[in-house]
Design a protein around this motif. Sequence first.
Motif, PDB file in Angstrom:
ATOM      1  N   GLN A 142     -61.180  11.116 -55.964  1.00 57.78           N
ATOM      2  CA  GLN A 142     -61.164   9.794 -55.334  1.00 57.78           C
ATOM      3  C   GLN A 142     -59.916   9.018 -55.755  1.00 57.78           C
ATOM      4  O   GLN A 142     -59.267   8.362 -54.941  1.00 57.78           O
ATOM      5  CB  GLN A 142     -62.411   9.003 -55.719  1.00 57.78           C
ATOM      6  CG  GLN A 142     -63.685   9.457 -55.039  1.00 57.78           C
ATOM      7  CD  GLN A 142     -64.878   8.618 -55.449  1.00 57.78           C
ATOM      8  OE1 GLN A 142     -64.749   7.442 -55.806  1.00 57.78           O
ATOM      9  NE2 GLN A 142     -66.061   9.213 -55.420  1.00 57.78           N
ATOM     10  N   HIS A 147     -61.205  -0.248 -48.930  1.00 61.46           N
ATOM     11  CA  HIS A 147     -61.362  -1.462 -48.130  1.00 61.46           C
ATOM     12  C   HIS A 147     -61.673  -2.684 -48.991  1.00 61.46           C
ATOM     13  O   HIS A 147     -61.404  -3.812 -48.578  1.00 61.46           O
ATOM     14  CB  HIS A 147     -62.452  -1.254 -47.081  1.00 61.46           C
ATOM     15  CG  HIS A 147     -61.965  -0.522 -45.871  1.00 61.46           C
ATOM     16  ND1 HIS A 147     -62.803   0.138 -45.000  1.00 61.46           N
ATOM     17  CD2 HIS A 147     -60.706  -0.324 -45.380  1.00 61.46           C
ATOM     18  CE1 HIS A 147     -62.086   0.686 -44.023  1.00 61.46           C
ATOM     19  NE2 HIS A 147     -60.817   0.431 -44.250  1.00 61.46           N
ATOM     20  N   ILE A 151     -65.439  11.119 -48.930  1.00 59.28           N
ATOM     21  CA  ILE A 151     -64.584  10.301 -48.074  1.00 59.28           C
ATOM     22  C   ILE A 151     -65.191   8.918 -47.874  1.00 59.28           C
ATOM     23  O   ILE A 151     -64.470   7.898 -47.866  1.00 59.28           O
ATOM     24  CB  ILE A 151     -64.358  11.007 -46.723  1.00 59.28           C
ATOM     25  CG1 ILE A 151     -63.667  12.363 -46.946  1.00 59.28           C
ATOM     26  CG2 ILE A 151     -63.526  10.135 -45.807  1.00 59.28           C
ATOM     27  CD1 ILE A 151     -62.346  12.288 -47.659  1.00 59.28           C
ATOM     28  N   ASP A 152     -66.513   8.814 -47.715  1.00 61.04           N
ATOM     29  CA  ASP A 152     -67.165   7.509 -47.571  1.00 61.04           C
ATOM     30  C   ASP A 152     -66.908   6.638 -48.797  1.00 61.04           C
ATOM     31  O   ASP A 152     -66.596   5.442 -48.660  1.00 61.04           O
ATOM     32  CB  ASP A 152     -68.667   7.685 -47.359  1.00 61.04           C
ATOM     33  CG  ASP A 152     -69.003   8.222 -45.973  1.00 61.04           C
ATOM     34  OD1 ASP A 152     -68.118   8.141 -45.085  1.00 61.04           O
ATOM     35  OD2 ASP A 152     -70.122   8.722 -45.781  1.00 61.04           O
ATOM     36  N   ALA A 153     -67.023   7.223 -49.975  1.00 58.25           N
ATOM     37  CA  ALA A 153     -66.781   6.463 -51.204  1.00 58.25           C
ATOM     38  C   ALA A 153     -65.337   5.990 -51.290  1.00 58.25           C
ATOM     39  O   ALA A 153     -65.059   4.860 -51.706  1.00 58.25           O
ATOM     40  CB  ALA A 153     -67.141   7.317 -52.425  1.00 58.25           C
ATOM     41  N   GLU A 211     -68.219  14.627 -46.964  1.00 58.48           N
ATOM     42  CA  GLU A 211     -68.478  13.373 -46.254  1.00 58.48           C
ATOM     43  C   GLU A 211     -68.781  12.231 -47.224  1.00 58.48           C
ATOM     44  O   GLU A 211     -68.297  11.110 -47.050  1.00 58.48           O
ATOM     45  CB  GLU A 211     -69.651  13.560 -45.280  1.00 58.48           C
ATOM     46  CG  GLU A 211     -69.923  12.346 -44.404  1.00 58.48           C
ATOM     47  CD  GLU A 211     -71.019  12.603 -43.391  1.00 58.48           C
ATOM     48  OE1 GLU A 211     -71.342  11.670 -42.630  1.00 58.48           O
ATOM     49  OE2 GLU A 211     -71.548  13.727 -43.364  1.00 58.48           O
ATOM     50  N   GLU A 212     -69.549  12.518 -48.282  1.00 52.43           N
ATOM     51  CA  GLU A 212     -69.857  11.488 -49.271  1.00 52.43           C
ATOM     52  C   GLU A 212     -68.600  11.072 -50.042  1.00 52.43           C
ATOM     53  O   GLU A 212     -68.415   9.895 -50.351  1.00 52.43           O
ATOM     54  CB  GLU A 212     -70.923  12.000 -50.235  1.00 52.43           C
ATOM     55  CG  GLU A 212     -72.267  12.271 -49.565  1.00 52.43           C
ATOM     56  CD  GLU A 212     -73.287  12.837 -50.539  1.00 52.43           C
ATOM     57  OE1 GLU A 212     -72.921  13.063 -51.719  1.00 52.43           O
ATOM     58  OE2 GLU A 212     -74.441  13.048 -50.136  1.00 52.43           O
ATOM     59  N   VAL A 241     -63.247   5.394 -48.740  1.00 57.27           N
ATOM     60  CA  VAL A 241     -63.010   4.345 -47.746  1.00 57.27           C
ATOM     61  C   VAL A 241     -63.582   3.009 -48.212  1.00 57.27           C
ATOM     62  O   VAL A 241     -62.948   1.951 -48.063  1.00 57.27           O
ATOM     63  CB  VAL A 241     -63.601   4.766 -46.387  1.00 57.27           C
ATOM     64  CG1 VAL A 241     -63.534   3.608 -45.396  1.00 57.27           C
ATOM     65  CG2 VAL A 241     -62.853   5.977 -45.837  1.00 57.27           C
ATOM     66  N   VAL A 242     -64.780   3.041 -48.801  1.00 57.56           N
ATOM     67  CA  VAL A 242     -65.404   1.797 -49.274  1.00 57.56           C
ATOM     68  C   VAL A 242     -64.557   1.156 -50.373  1.00 57.56           C
ATOM     69  O   VAL A 242     -64.286  -0.054 -50.351  1.00 57.56           O
ATOM     70  CB  VAL A 242     -66.832   2.082 -49.783  1.00 57.56           C
ATOM     71  CG1 VAL A 242     -67.390   0.871 -50.523  1.00 57.56           C
ATOM     72  CG2 VAL A 242     -67.747   2.444 -48.615  1.00 57.56           C
ATOM     73  N   LYS A 243     -64.127   1.950 -51.360  1.00 58.86           N
ATOM     74  CA  LYS A 243     -63.320   1.408 -52.455  1.00 58.86           C
ATOM     75  C   LYS A 243     -61.973   0.890 -51.957  1.00 58.86           C
ATOM     76  O   LYS A 243     -61.499  -0.159 -52.409  1.00 58.86           O
ATOM     77  CB  LYS A 243     -63.102   2.486 -53.521  1.00 58.86           C
ATOM     78  CG  LYS A 243     -64.355   2.840 -54.298  1.00 58.86           C
ATOM     79  CD  LYS A 243     -64.053   3.875 -55.373  1.00 58.86           C
ATOM     80  CE  LYS A 243     -65.302   4.208 -56.165  1.00 58.86           C
ATOM     81  NZ  LYS A 243     -65.036   5.224 -57.224  1.00 58.86           N
ATOM     82  N   VAL A 264     -60.014   8.139 -39.999  1.00 58.40           N
ATOM     83  CA  VAL A 264     -60.591   9.251 -40.761  1.00 58.40           C
ATOM     84  C   VAL A 264     -61.000  10.369 -39.824  1.00 58.40           C
ATOM     85  O   VAL A 264     -61.629  10.127 -38.786  1.00 58.40           O
ATOM     86  CB  VAL A 264     -61.809   8.781 -41.588  1.00 58.40           C
ATOM     87  CG1 VAL A 264     -62.416   9.964 -42.339  1.00 58.40           C
ATOM     88  CG2 VAL A 264     -61.400   7.679 -42.561  1.00 58.40           C
TER      89      VAL A 264
END
Length: 353
Positions: A242, A215, A207-209, A204-205, A211-213, A225
């Motif tokens: 990543q 966007h 995928i969050d990283a 989860e961490e 998505v942030v990069k 997602v």
Amino acid sequence: MKRTKNPIKNIAWSLFILTISFALSLMLQQISHTQFLVPVVFILAVFLVSVVTWGYAYGILASLVSVLAVNYAFTFPFFKFNFTIPENLFSAVVMLIVTIITSALTTKIIRQEQIKAESEKEIMRANLLRAVSHDLRTPLTTIYGSCSAIIENYDRLSKEQHLKLLGEMREDAEWLIQMVENLLSVTRIDGQKINVVKTPTVLEELIDAVVVKFHKRYPQQDIQVEIPEDFISIPMDAMLIQQVIINILENAVQHAKGMQELSLKVFTLGNHAVFEIADDGCGIPPERLEHLFTGYLETKGVSADHKKHSMGIGLSVCATIIKAHGGNICAENRKSGGAVFRFSLTLEESEDE
């Protein structure tokens, strides 16, 4: 079965195979009331030990143990050593010969695999160099042309024209930075003295990283997602993985014409985590699928000012990173339209890797 250099595993496998062979020999002796099949069983055991262990030592030791076991427990006089009988000596010689031949053949196969791997590395390096000549030339030419236009026509250009040229230069510079990062990643992974360091990473961490990069670079592009609700930890180099996901997502944005939806899905399959990046764009030309991860894609029919056309370096980097992690990567066109990229990583670290 994959051979390992771990001495504990080699000893464990040798003892396990010899124990099973001893038990099987006792069973055959009770059923058939003959000792003629016993040497065959132990010869097979020596062969298996030579196949699953590393080097010659374990196979030779297994053959010596087998000779002693056959001589002590399965030949007359029972439970006494006696090497004066010709059959016993013949069994010992046969077992040693089988061990040496098997170990030599398996060692030769390993060396051939190493040579093949080095050859593949050289091909990848050559392909990357060809890709660099194509993919770096265009943005550099654009930056040079924009700089020349600003310098030579500074007073005649309006503010909007200045900003437009500077914006194009910045975009090309960002593209060059990304390509240099890709090339550095390949160099770091492909080096003989540097290995990928895997650490447990929460899915989860990760995928969050990503998505942030993503966007930050493409704020207008949405990503659907889908990941498991269960807690999942995957051994990996998080920065490199990543980079793989972002490279594939960027390729979809840049090359999937007509794309409306972009999705990132992760699910578990056995002992693997499978990552899928799919789009509903124009798909990948069939002639390109075969060479998609080689590091070099033809750019026939593309104008010289069509920047960021080739996806070769990015996908070659993706393939190299996933291969270094012991995983697989592939791509295919979807029947409903668009393309899907798929790669897998093992959920648990293995000493063999």
